[in-house]
Write a protein that holds these residues in place. Structure first.
Motif, PDB file in Angstrom:
ATOM      1  N   SER A  69     -28.972   6.037 -32.985  1.00  0.00           N
ATOM      2  CA  SER A  69     -29.147   4.785 -33.720  1.00  0.00           C
ATOM      3  C   SER A  69     -27.825   4.070 -33.971  1.00  0.00           C
ATOM      4  O   SER A  69     -27.811   2.931 -34.443  1.00  0.00           O
ATOM      5  CB  SER A  69     -29.830   5.055 -35.064  1.00  0.00           C
ATOM      6  OG  SER A  69     -28.959   5.749 -35.952  1.00  0.00           O
ATOM      7  N   GLY A  70     -26.718   4.756 -33.675  1.00  0.00           N
ATOM      8  CA  GLY A  70     -25.407   4.164 -33.914  1.00  0.00           C
ATOM      9  C   GLY A  70     -24.454   4.428 -32.775  1.00  0.00           C
ATOM     10  O   GLY A  70     -24.668   3.985 -31.653  1.00  0.00           O
ATOM     11  N   PHE A 365     -17.500  12.660 -33.865  1.00  0.00           N
ATOM     12  CA  PHE A 365     -17.580  11.430 -34.648  1.00  0.00           C
ATOM     13  C   PHE A 365     -18.904  10.762 -34.365  1.00  0.00           C
ATOM     14  O   PHE A 365     -19.242  10.480 -33.207  1.00  0.00           O
ATOM     15  CB  PHE A 365     -16.444  10.473 -34.292  1.00  0.00           C
ATOM     16  CG  PHE A 365     -16.567   9.126 -34.974  1.00  0.00           C
ATOM     17  CD1 PHE A 365     -16.100   8.940 -36.264  1.00  0.00           C
ATOM     18  CD2 PHE A 365     -17.156   8.047 -34.323  1.00  0.00           C
ATOM     19  CE1 PHE A 365     -16.218   7.704 -36.887  1.00  0.00           C
ATOM     20  CE2 PHE A 365     -17.280   6.812 -34.932  1.00  0.00           C
ATOM     21  CZ  PHE A 365     -16.807   6.637 -36.223  1.00  0.00           C
ATOM     22  N   ILE A 366     -19.675  10.511 -35.419  1.00  0.00           N
ATOM     23  CA  ILE A 366     -20.936   9.776 -35.333  1.00  0.00           C
ATOM     24  C   ILE A 366     -20.952   8.758 -36.467  1.00  0.00           C
ATOM     25  O   ILE A 366     -20.605   9.088 -37.606  1.00  0.00           O
ATOM     26  CB  ILE A 366     -22.155  10.714 -35.432  1.00  0.00           C
ATOM     27  CG1 ILE A 366     -22.230  11.633 -34.204  1.00  0.00           C
ATOM     28  CG2 ILE A 366     -23.456   9.926 -35.591  1.00  0.00           C
ATOM     29  CD1 ILE A 366     -23.261  12.733 -34.325  1.00  0.00           C
ATOM     30  N   ALA A 367     -21.334   7.535 -36.162  1.00  0.00           N
ATOM     31  CA  ALA A 367     -21.445   6.497 -37.189  1.00  0.00           C
ATOM     32  C   ALA A 367     -22.754   5.758 -37.006  1.00  0.00           C
ATOM     33  O   ALA A 367     -23.126   5.398 -35.882  1.00  0.00           O
ATOM     34  CB  ALA A 367     -20.275   5.519 -37.098  1.00  0.00           C
ATOM     35  N   GLY A 375     -24.760   1.526 -29.971  1.00  0.00           N
ATOM     36  CA  GLY A 375     -24.570   1.493 -28.529  1.00  0.00           C
ATOM     37  C   GLY A 375     -23.165   1.253 -28.032  1.00  0.00           C
ATOM     38  O   GLY A 375     -22.928   1.228 -26.827  1.00  0.00           O
ATOM     39  N   ALA A 376     -22.177   1.116 -28.935  1.00  0.00           N
ATOM     40  CA  ALA A 376     -20.812   0.888 -28.475  1.00  0.00           C
ATOM     41  C   ALA A 376     -20.275   2.143 -27.800  1.00  0.00           C
ATOM     42  O   ALA A 376     -20.547   3.272 -28.223  1.00  0.00           O
ATOM     43  CB  ALA A 376     -19.917   0.500 -29.652  1.00  0.00           C
ATOM     44  N   ALA A 377     -19.518   1.953 -26.743  1.00  0.00           N
ATOM     45  CA  ALA A 377     -18.897   3.073 -26.027  1.00  0.00           C
ATOM     46  C   ALA A 377     -17.461   3.220 -26.502  1.00  0.00           C
ATOM     47  O   ALA A 377     -16.690   2.254 -26.511  1.00  0.00           O
ATOM     48  CB  ALA A 377     -18.936   2.826 -24.526  1.00  0.00           C
ATOM     49  N   LEU A 378     -17.106   4.433 -26.918  1.00  0.00           N
ATOM     50  CA  LEU A 378     -15.773   4.686 -27.433  1.00  0.00           C
ATOM     51  C   LEU A 378     -15.071   5.742 -26.592  1.00  0.00           C
ATOM     52  O   LEU A 378     -15.659   6.785 -26.290  1.00  0.00           O
ATOM     53  CB  LEU A 378     -15.839   5.188 -28.869  1.00  0.00           C
ATOM     54  CG  LEU A 378     -16.070   4.185 -29.992  1.00  0.00           C
ATOM     55  CD1 LEU A 378     -16.180   4.933 -31.315  1.00  0.00           C
ATOM     56  CD2 LEU A 378     -14.947   3.169 -30.060  1.00  0.00           C
ATOM     57  N   PRO A 379     -13.810   5.539 -26.246  1.00  0.00           N
ATOM     58  CA  PRO A 379     -13.036   6.625 -25.647  1.00  0.00           C
ATOM     59  C   PRO A 379     -12.641   7.624 -26.735  1.00  0.00           C
ATOM     60  O   PRO A 379     -12.840   7.376 -27.933  1.00  0.00           O
ATOM     61  CB  PRO A 379     -11.808   5.897 -25.096  1.00  0.00           C
ATOM     62  CG  PRO A 379     -11.637   4.725 -26.008  1.00  0.00           C
ATOM     63  CD  PRO A 379     -13.033   4.300 -26.389  1.00  0.00           C
TER      64      PRO A 379
END
Length: 417
Positions: A69-70, A365-367, A375-379
């Motif tokens: 969901s995040g 890390f989960i937000a 849905g943002a993709a993080l390195p």
């Protein structure tokens, strides 16, 4: 007949009053909840020792749903990849070399006769060790924002003379259910005394991972139980109509170790030559007066499964070694090995404290929540970058000159935030 009519009328009136009272009693909380516009609370959850790949074991439906969901990402711990230093980095935005909690065990030249250890509350609860940095709950309280900590290293200490308004002395015996229920009870309070920033801490995944190893079925079972508790928290918040921006993190991962992969540093450094301050994957040594050259000759020579440095010569990517609490010499074991300074019946089957770049040391890390875009993709990013995001969610100006970069996690925020 008239008398009977009066009795019936009195009885009917009494029953009507009881019925109205009962209706009022059942509808009042619902009406209150509907009438109250509950501002989102920010909840920072730590699952000690949780590696990102644990989420792929098929036992964490609640945490995986939260991530779906995040946003989910792997996070790089600060060096050393130990519990107290990294928990303090998460809430200060500073690396251990700057916030002063440089290890789980420390010596400070200003107090040469004492040692900071997790098991000695006389030292671990003394503000002397913690006052080099300001955690986010202190900044929030100064800004008039009420905070509550259901365990977090340092939250029991009067750092800069302040604590969260709601805090509990750490007790491993407090069950996960009690921890969840405490947070939910805080959320049921009237708005004026309800914390707007909360921390929540779970230790069992780390504890079992140490004792039995990261790949043990018991470690997976411990994670499954924490996932169940996270599900209870999310359900409980929904029942009372409390929205939340949840940041679920870990402080470090866990690497497998074994009894036959041990380096005995106490057999290299005699007690009349140097003081062994710490042991584990990372060992620190202070030379005794006049013994610096002898310690250097022993430790700085090539070693199998271990590399040692003077603290001034540590690799730059560790960002470590300038704080006076860091021992003069540091030795780091190779992956899977442990540095030991005494006889033990058995070595722990899982350890952390290695180079944060090691895959097994990666943190979670989960937000998710109303302020978080999904849905943002993080390195992979550094854990000090969590602090500016936390400050933004809590609604405070972050302390200046921190190591954490706001631009790393700003893309997670919805436009209105």
């Amino acid at each position: 007949m008239g008398m009977m009519y009066n009795h019936l009328r009195t009885l009917f009136a009494a029953l009507s009053i009881l019925a109205l009272s009962a209706c009022a009693g059942t509808s009042r909380p619902v009406a209150e909840v509907a009438a109250e516009a509950r501002a989102p609370v920010t909840i920072l959850i730590s699952i000690d020792g949780l590696r990102p790949d644990y989420l792929d074991r098929g036992v964490s439906p609640n945490i995986n749903a939260l991530a779906a969901s995040g946003v989910k990402a792997s996070m790089r711990p600060s060096f050393p990849s130990l519990t107290f230093p990294n928990h303090h980095s998460l809430v200060t935005g500073l690396r251990p070399d700057r916030h002063g909690i440089v290890d789980n065990t420390m010596i400070d030249a200003r107090r040469p006769d004492v040692r900071f250890t997790l098991g000695d509350p006389r030292q671990s609860l003394d503000p002397f060790w913690w006052d080099e940095a300001e955690p986010i709950w202190v900044t929030a309280e100064k800004a008039g924002i009420r905070t509550g900590t259901m365990f977090w290293p340092g939250s029991e200490v009067a750092i800069h003379g302040a604590r969260p308004q709601d805090w509990l002395r750490y007790d491993k015996a407090v069950s996960g259910t009690q921890r969840i229920n405490t947070v939910l009870d805080w959320m049921r309070r009237p708005a004026a005394i309800r914390p707007r920033f909360v921390t929540l801490y779970f230790d069992t995944v780390d504890t079992v991972g140490h004792e039995l190893g990261p790949d043990a079925p018991e470690t997976t079972a411990a994670f499954a139980e924490v996932d169940r508790l996270i599900g209870e928290l999310i359900s409980g918040l929904k029942v009372i109509g409390q929205s939340a921006n949840i940041l679920l993190v870990s402080d470090h991962g866990m690497g497998a170790t074994a009894d036959d992969r041990v380096i005995r540093i106490d057999r290299m450094i005699a007690p009349d030559v140097g003081m062994i301050v710490t042991e584990g994957p990372l060992s620190g040594v202070n030379a005794l007066p006049g013994k610096d050259a002898e310690v250097a000759a022993t430790l700085l020579a090539p070693h199998e499964h271990m590399q040692c440095w003077r603290k001034s010569a540590l690799p730059a990517h560790f960002a470590y070694g300038k704080n006076p609490r860091v021992p003069e010499f540091l030795c780091l074991a190779a992956r899977g090995w442990a540095i030991q300074a005494r006889d033990r019946e058995h070595i722990l089957k899982g350890m952390h404290g290695y180079d944060p770049a090691e895959p097994d040391m990666a943190a979670v890390f989960i937000a998710a929540g109303p302020a978080i875009a999904s849905g943002a993709a993080l390195p992979v990013f550094d854990n000090v970058d969590v602090y500016p995001l936390l400050a933004r969610l809590v609604g405070i100006a972050p302390v200046s000159n921190v190591d954490g970069r706001a631009e790393t996690l700003n893309p997670l925020l919805r436009a209105a935030n």
